[in-house]
Design a protein around this motif. Structure first.
Motif, mmCIF file in Angstrom:
data_model
loop_
_atom_site.group_PDB
_atom_site.id
_atom_site.type_symbol
_atom_site.label_atom_id
_atom_site.label_comp_id
_atom_site.label_asym_id
_atom_site.label_seq_id
_atom_site.Cartn_x
_atom_site.Cartn_y
_atom_site.Cartn_z
ATOM 1 N N GLN A 377 46.030 51.906 41.346
ATOM 2 C CA GLN A 377 45.959 50.624 41.012
ATOM 3 C C GLN A 377 45.967 50.582 39.331
ATOM 4 O OE1 GLN A 377 42.153 49.798 43.036
ATOM 5 N NE2 GLN A 377 43.111 48.216 44.289
ATOM 6 N N VAL A 378 46.514 49.505 38.902
ATOM 7 C CA VAL A 378 45.990 49.312 37.331
ATOM 8 C C VAL A 378 45.106 48.256 37.231
ATOM 9 C CG1 VAL A 378 47.586 48.538 35.353
ATOM 10 C CG2 VAL A 378 48.664 49.590 37.034
ATOM 11 N N LEU A 379 44.091 48.713 36.194
ATOM 12 C CA LEU A 379 43.102 47.802 35.915
ATOM 13 C C LEU A 379 42.742 47.582 34.419
ATOM 14 C CD1 LEU A 379 41.996 50.171 38.381
ATOM 15 C CD2 LEU A 379 40.270 48.572 38.413
ATOM 16 N N THR A 380 42.311 46.522 34.053
ATOM 17 C CA THR A 380 41.867 46.228 32.604
ATOM 18 C C THR A 380 40.426 45.819 32.751
ATOM 19 O OG1 THR A 380 42.362 43.851 32.797
ATOM 20 C CG2 THR A 380 44.334 45.457 32.127
ATOM 21 N N ALA A 381 40.017 45.833 31.227
ATOM 22 C CA ALA A 381 38.579 45.468 31.208
ATOM 23 C C ALA A 381 38.340 45.108 29.652
ATOM 24 C CB ALA A 381 37.666 46.791 31.521
ATOM 25 N N ALA A 382 37.476 44.341 29.414
ATOM 26 C CA ALA A 382 37.292 43.831 28.074
ATOM 27 C C ALA A 382 35.696 43.266 28.046
ATOM 28 C CB ALA A 382 38.154 42.735 27.505
ATOM 29 N N PRO A 383 35.097 43.339 26.794
ATOM 30 C CA PRO A 383 35.541 44.190 25.690
ATOM 31 C C PRO A 383 35.366 45.566 25.716
ATOM 32 C CG PRO A 383 33.230 43.478 25.361
ATOM 33 C CD PRO A 383 33.468 43.054 26.705
ATOM 34 N N VAL A 384 35.790 46.377 24.529
ATOM 35 C CA VAL A 384 35.797 47.824 24.607
ATOM 36 C C VAL A 384 34.554 48.315 24.301
ATOM 37 C CG1 VAL A 384 37.059 49.837 23.868
ATOM 38 C CG2 VAL A 384 38.307 47.680 23.864
ATOM 39 N N THR A 385 33.410 47.971 24.925
ATOM 40 C CA THR A 385 32.127 48.066 24.632
ATOM 41 C C THR A 385 31.238 47.765 25.794
ATOM 42 O OG1 THR A 385 30.219 48.241 23.129
ATOM 43 C CG2 THR A 385 31.400 46.253 23.425
ATOM 44 N N GLY A 386 30.025 48.342 26.007
ATOM 45 C CA GLY A 386 29.140 48.204 26.978
ATOM 46 C C GLY A 386 29.672 48.447 28.598
ATOM 47 N N GLN A 387 29.325 47.379 29.389
ATOM 48 C CA GLN A 387 29.621 47.678 30.717
ATOM 49 C C GLN A 387 30.701 46.332 31.295
ATOM 50 O OE1 GLN A 387 26.400 48.580 33.322
ATOM 51 N NE2 GLN A 387 25.380 49.826 31.906
ATOM 52 N N PRO A 388 31.928 46.281 30.643
ATOM 53 C CA PRO A 388 32.632 45.197 31.252
ATOM 54 C C PRO A 388 33.095 45.529 32.770
ATOM 55 C CG PRO A 388 33.976 46.764 29.851
ATOM 56 C CD PRO A 388 32.268 47.309 29.558
ATOM 57 N N ALA A 389 33.347 44.348 33.321
ATOM 58 C CA ALA A 389 33.794 44.484 34.733
ATOM 59 C C ALA A 389 35.335 44.758 34.659
ATOM 60 C CB ALA A 389 33.186 43.361 35.577
ATOM 61 N N PRO A 390 35.820 45.788 35.443
ATOM 62 C CA PRO A 390 37.088 46.137 35.375
ATOM 63 C C PRO A 390 37.890 45.163 36.542
ATOM 64 C CG PRO A 390 36.004 47.630 36.754
ATOM 65 C CD PRO A 390 34.915 46.874 36.073
ATOM 66 N N ARG A 391 39.079 44.588 36.042
ATOM 67 C CA ARG A 391 39.816 44.036 37.037
ATOM 68 C C ARG A 391 41.193 44.505 37.226
ATOM 69 N NH1 ARG A 391 42.480 39.408 35.071
ATOM 70 N NH2 ARG A 391 42.605 40.248 33.087
ATOM 71 N N VAL A 392 41.452 44.298 38.732
ATOM 72 C CA VAL A 392 42.584 44.966 39.477
ATOM 73 C C VAL A 392 43.841 43.998 39.207
ATOM 74 C CG1 VAL A 392 43.983 45.471 41.364
ATOM 75 C CG2 VAL A 392 41.190 46.137 41.037
ATOM 76 N N LEU A 393 44.802 44.500 38.303
ATOM 77 C CA LEU A 393 45.857 43.669 38.066
ATOM 78 C C LEU A 393 47.256 43.919 38.957
ATOM 79 C CD1 LEU A 393 46.106 43.675 34.224
ATOM 80 C CD2 LEU A 393 44.826 42.270 35.722
ATOM 81 N N LEU A 394 47.453 45.298 39.380
ATOM 82 C CA LEU A 394 48.362 45.822 40.230
ATOM 83 C C LEU A 394 47.988 46.732 41.307
ATOM 84 C CD1 LEU A 394 51.560 46.408 37.776
ATOM 85 C CD2 LEU A 394 51.322 44.753 39.702
ATOM 86 N N THR A 395 48.499 46.710 42.450
ATOM 87 C CA THR A 395 48.473 47.684 43.491
ATOM 88 C C THR A 395 49.433 48.105 43.987
ATOM 89 O OG1 THR A 395 46.337 46.696 44.216
ATOM 90 C CG2 THR A 395 47.607 48.114 45.765
#
Length: 512
Positions: A377-395
């Motif tokens: 899976q490819v995931l993204t998260a923002a911002p680059v600090t703290g505890q951002p929630a990751p999102r799945v973009l591709l499986t």
């Protein structure tokens, strides 16, 4: 990893350190070992002139072929001495931009395989490393060489070559040592589709004498990119633009005088291309641009331009302001995403997003991407600090996995989904969803790594070829309808073997 000097393609180098290395990849260069990558290009290395030997009357067919191959490595006087070995081949004229077959070593054992009266056939064998086309493009293509020469006696009883391998279209058969002595690896600079970022196009350029190199370099730039980059880059010089005469250098100041066609070009952009191309020559510190003998001046600059100007067009992007804070993001010992503080990794992202596999931070530092633990899976998260929630973009499809994410400077995210003998390139433009690239040149390969250069035009990959990983370089072309053509992948070097990962150190150096 083995380290040699000549590289492929495009051409590159390797710094072997504990199984890793750096490849200097201008698109024509060499492998270097145990020294800074900046020394990979040898534009200013001393030029060693070869004095070719004329054919001797007592030489037989095999000696004539050996003498011809040795004399071919001298570019003096249009290969005048090499032509003395020929009989009835007036059309053989390699010129200053010849097609070259590069051999690993000198052919030491040409042998006569057929002889009848005044006719003979001589066979040579050897190890071919690759080829250099007439536009200077090197392509690694290791294979066995097997070629024959036809010879005949002249009315004076002298053996001469009557037929070359490839006949009148034959180029040169040179060893890699010949190439490294008689040619220089240089970069020509052209614009990316954004019309601001310069893209290096590395070529091999024959050197007749050191004094002519500045003129040869500018002439090569005006001739346009190699076939490999054609369609992916553009030039600011209008069609038909040429030098009016040789580049003149007086006390470190070069004068480039162009023909009238240049009046239709943008002076700033033409200056940027010329400055970046000429800065490779140590004897040029500043320069003037003329059109039909009249000096033209870019906006906001003096008539005499510093050769190191135009940093805003750097292939590595604009340099940050002196007071700009630059974070060096690292993956800490326990797998978290952090920054370096006093040579120690300090976490900046915690929680689930902080432990993404193979993380990569976007150029604007506002988002990061990574993979799931199993790479499916490819995931993204923002911002680059703290505890951002990751999102799945591709499986990934069943049995497939993803390469580490790669960002280009415009914020585009790239990943390759791959499994045995099959792969797909996925592209997500800023603010958009992932789409599959319309044209992907490695669809039939298992791709292990994919990295886009900062110029957004070149891409380096590790692809499995014949069961072994191979480093290749491709180009990214943008079609008028916005679709992408990512292809024309060529081996960087036959000497970079067993690579497991790669990354762009800068615009001309690939860490392997």
């Amino acid at each position: 990893m083995r380290a040699g000097r000549l590289t492929g393609l495009l051409a590159a180098g390797a710094l072997a350190v504990g199984g890793a290395g750096c490849a200097t990849v201008p698109s024509g260069g060499q492998v270097v070992s145990g020294r800074p990558a900046e020394r990979a290009e040898r534009v200013d290395d001393p030029y060693v002139r070869l004095i070719p030997v004329k054919p001797r009357p007592e030489w037989g067919p095999a000696q004539i072929v050996s003498g011809f191959l040795a004399a071919s490595a001298s570019f003096d006087d249009g290969h005048k001495v090499a032509k003395m070995y020929l009989n009835g081949q007036p059309s053989w004229n390699p010129g200053l931009r010849p097609f070259v077959t590069v051999l690993a070593d000198r052919v030491t054992d040409p042998h006569v395989i057929k002889s009848s009266g005044n006719q003979a056939t001589v066979r040579i064998t050897g190890e071919e490393l690759g080829t250099i086309t007439a536009d200077g493009q090197y392509t690694a293509s290791p294979k066995a060489l097997d070629a024959t020469f036809q010879l005949a006696r002249t009315p004076q009883g002298l053996w001469r070559i009557a037929g070359l391998p490839g006949d009148d279209k034959a180029g040169l058969l040179l060893t890699k040592d010949d190439v490294e002595r008689a040619m220089r690896t240089v970069n020509l600079y052209f614009f990316a589709p954004d019309r601001r970022t310069l893209v290096p196009n590395g070529i091999f350029l024959p050197v007749v004498n050191r004094q002519t190199l500045p003129t040869q370099l500018v002439q090569a730039l005006l001739s346009g990119p190699t076939s490999w980059l054609t369609g992916a880059v553009e030039t600011a010089f209008p069609e038909g633009t040429r030098l009016r005469h040789s580049v003149r250098i007086d006390k470190d100041v070069a004068t480039v005088d162009l023909t009238k066609q240049a009046r239709g070009g943008d002076v700033d952009r033409m200056s940027a291309q010329l400055a970046w191309t000429m800065r490779q020559l140590s004897e040029i510190k500043s320069w003037r641009l003329q059109i039909e003998g009249e000096t033209v001046t870019p906006d906001g600059m003096d008539a005499t331009q510093p050769v190191n100007a135009w940093e805003g067009n750097s292939p590595d992007g604009r340099a940050p302001a002196d007071d700009a804070h630059q974070n060096a993001y690292v993956v800490g010992p326990s797998g978290f995403l952090g920054t370096l503080e006093d040579d120690r990794a300090q976490p900046v992202v915690t929680g689930a997003a902080g432990s993404l596999s193979r993380p990569a931070v976007a150029p604007d530092l506002q988002e990061f991407a990574g993979l799931s633990t199993d790479g499916t899976q490819v995931l993204t998260a923002a911002p680059v600090t703290g505890q951002p929630a990751p999102r799945v973009l591709l499986t990934a499809h069943k049995g497939a996995g993803f390469t580490a994410p790669s960002w280009s400077r415009d914020g585009t995210l790239w990943v390759v989904e791959s499994k045995k003998d099959e792969s797909w390139l996925w592209v997500r433009r800023r603010g958009k969803s992932f789409v599959r690239a319309a044209h992907w040149g490695l669809g039939g390969r298992d791709v292990l790594a994919f990295r886009v250069a900062r110029d957004g035009v070149r891409a380096a990959v590790i692809a499995r070829v014949d069961g072994r990983p191979q480093v290749q370089l491709g180009r990214i072309a943008h079609a008028p309808d916005g679709s992408l053509d990512v292809g024309s992948f060529l081996p960087v070097s036959s000497e970079l073997q067993d690579a497991v990962d790669l990354a762009w150190r800068d615009f001309g150096t690939l860490a392997v």
